[in-house]
Scaffold this motif. Structure first.
Motif, PDB file in Angstrom:
ATOM      1  N   PHE A  14       0.853  -1.182   0.000  1.00  0.00           N
ATOM      2  CA  PHE A  14       0.000   0.000   0.000  1.00  0.00           C
ATOM      3  C   PHE A  14       0.891   1.235   0.000  1.00  0.00           C
ATOM      4  O   PHE A  14       2.019   1.195   0.504  1.00  0.00           O
ATOM      5  CB  PHE A  14      -0.884   0.035   1.253  1.00  0.00           C
ATOM      6  CG  PHE A  14      -1.903  -1.069   1.331  1.00  0.00           C
ATOM      7  CD1 PHE A  14      -2.664  -1.429   0.230  1.00  0.00           C
ATOM      8  CD2 PHE A  14      -2.117  -1.735   2.521  1.00  0.00           C
ATOM      9  CE1 PHE A  14      -3.613  -2.432   0.314  1.00  0.00           C
ATOM     10  CE2 PHE A  14      -3.072  -2.732   2.625  1.00  0.00           C
ATOM     11  CZ  PHE A  14      -3.826  -3.083   1.512  1.00  0.00           C
ATOM     12  N   GLU A  15       0.398   2.348  -0.544  1.00  0.00           N
ATOM     13  CA  GLU A  15       1.145   3.608  -0.474  1.00  0.00           C
ATOM     14  C   GLU A  15       1.336   4.030   0.974  1.00  0.00           C
ATOM     15  O   GLU A  15       2.381   4.546   1.348  1.00  0.00           O
ATOM     16  CB  GLU A  15       0.432   4.701  -1.271  1.00  0.00           C
ATOM     17  CG  GLU A  15       0.524   4.506  -2.762  1.00  0.00           C
ATOM     18  CD  GLU A  15      -0.169   5.607  -3.541  1.00  0.00           C
ATOM     19  OE1 GLU A  15      -0.438   6.691  -2.973  1.00  0.00           O
ATOM     20  OE2 GLU A  15      -0.437   5.378  -4.730  1.00  0.00           O
ATOM     21  N   ARG A  16       0.291   3.828   1.770  1.00  0.00           N
ATOM     22  CA  ARG A  16       0.352   4.078   3.225  1.00  0.00           C
ATOM     23  C   ARG A  16      -0.223   2.847   3.907  1.00  0.00           C
ATOM     24  O   ARG A  16      -1.267   2.345   3.487  1.00  0.00           O
ATOM     25  CB  ARG A  16      -0.493   5.292   3.612  1.00  0.00           C
ATOM     26  CG  ARG A  16       0.064   6.615   3.204  1.00  0.00           C
ATOM     27  CD  ARG A  16      -0.808   7.740   3.731  1.00  0.00           C
ATOM     28  NE  ARG A  16      -2.129   7.233   4.100  1.00  0.00           N
ATOM     29  CZ  ARG A  16      -3.275   7.846   3.856  1.00  0.00           C
ATOM     30  NH1 ARG A  16      -3.297   8.995   3.277  1.00  0.00           N
ATOM     31  NH2 ARG A  16      -4.423   7.328   4.199  1.00  0.00           N
ATOM     32  N   ASP A  45      -6.077  -2.352  -8.675  1.00  0.00           N
ATOM     33  CA  ASP A  45      -4.823  -1.909  -8.061  1.00  0.00           C
ATOM     34  C   ASP A  45      -4.901  -2.011  -6.536  1.00  0.00           C
ATOM     35  O   ASP A  45      -5.982  -2.128  -5.954  1.00  0.00           O
ATOM     36  CB  ASP A  45      -4.473  -0.481  -8.504  1.00  0.00           C
ATOM     37  CG  ASP A  45      -5.519   0.517  -8.085  1.00  0.00           C
ATOM     38  OD1 ASP A  45      -5.381   1.079  -6.988  1.00  0.00           O
ATOM     39  OD2 ASP A  45      -6.481   0.728  -8.851  1.00  0.00           O
ATOM     40  N   GLU A 101      -4.419   0.197  -4.229  1.00  0.00           N
ATOM     41  CA  GLU A 101      -5.089   1.298  -3.525  1.00  0.00           C
ATOM     42  C   GLU A 101      -6.608   1.150  -3.542  1.00  0.00           C
ATOM     43  O   GLU A 101      -7.283   1.591  -2.625  1.00  0.00           O
ATOM     44  CB  GLU A 101      -4.639   2.638  -4.090  1.00  0.00           C
ATOM     45  CG  GLU A 101      -3.179   2.948  -3.777  1.00  0.00           C
ATOM     46  CD  GLU A 101      -2.819   2.778  -2.300  1.00  0.00           C
ATOM     47  OE1 GLU A 101      -3.426   3.463  -1.447  1.00  0.00           O
ATOM     48  OE2 GLU A 101      -1.938   1.960  -1.981  1.00  0.00           O
ATOM     49  N   THR A 102      -7.150   0.519  -4.581  1.00  0.00           N
ATOM     50  CA  THR A 102      -8.590   0.234  -4.602  1.00  0.00           C
ATOM     51  C   THR A 102      -8.924  -0.765  -3.504  1.00  0.00           C
ATOM     52  O   THR A 102      -9.878  -0.575  -2.738  1.00  0.00           O
ATOM     53  CB  THR A 102      -9.012  -0.316  -5.975  1.00  0.00           C
ATOM     54  OG1 THR A 102      -8.725   0.676  -6.971  1.00  0.00           O
ATOM     55  CG2 THR A 102     -10.482  -0.672  -6.008  1.00  0.00           C
ATOM     56  N   ARG A 135      -7.189  -1.283  -0.842  1.00  0.00           N
ATOM     57  CA  ARG A 135      -6.965  -0.593   0.425  1.00  0.00           C
ATOM     58  C   ARG A 135      -8.203   0.204   0.822  1.00  0.00           C
ATOM     59  O   ARG A 135      -8.635   0.185   1.972  1.00  0.00           O
ATOM     60  CB  ARG A 135      -5.755   0.335   0.331  1.00  0.00           C
ATOM     61  CG  ARG A 135      -5.428   1.043   1.626  1.00  0.00           C
ATOM     62  CD  ARG A 135      -4.297   2.075   1.426  1.00  0.00           C
ATOM     63  NE  ARG A 135      -3.883   2.648   2.683  1.00  0.00           N
ATOM     64  CZ  ARG A 135      -4.537   3.632   3.321  1.00  0.00           C
ATOM     65  NH1 ARG A 135      -5.635   4.137   2.794  1.00  0.00           N
ATOM     66  NH2 ARG A 135      -4.082   4.083   4.473  1.00  0.00           N
TER      67      ARG A 135
END
Length: 94
Positions: free
Chosen positions: A6-8, A58, A60-61, A63
């Motif tokens: 994850f980005e975060r 993806d 982020e989706t 997440r």
């Protein structure tokens, strides 16, 4: 089936208020699969993570769907909350 980070990270409360950090889609998928319950939000989180692991959506989706599940179950550790260091003594005047 690659687990993308994850980005975060997502932080959730587990057990008796212990934090757990989920860094990847695989982490979130495992958590959602092990969660006791069968709610629509949990099912959506599992499906989204499975789709991300397959490369259909993806990370982020997945997440975002997982965060919605964690928020609904009141286990999401919102940004800005800090965890007290267990070895640090509390001031006596508190």
């Amino acid at each position: 089936m690659l687990s993308k980070p994850f980005e975060r990270p997502v932080r959730v409360w587990v057990g008796l208020g212990f934090p757990r950090q989920l860094n990847t889609v695989a982490d979130a998928y495992q958590f959602a699969m092990e969660w006791c319950g069968n709610s629509p939000e949990q099912k959506a989180a599992v499906r989204a993570c499975k789709a991300a692991l397959a490369g259909d959506v993806d990370a982020e989706t997945a997440r975002g769907v997982f965060v919605a599940f964690a928020r609904k179950k009141d286990i999401l550790m919102e940004d800005g909350i800090t965890i007290p260091f267990p070895g640090k003594p509390k001031p006596s005047h508190v």
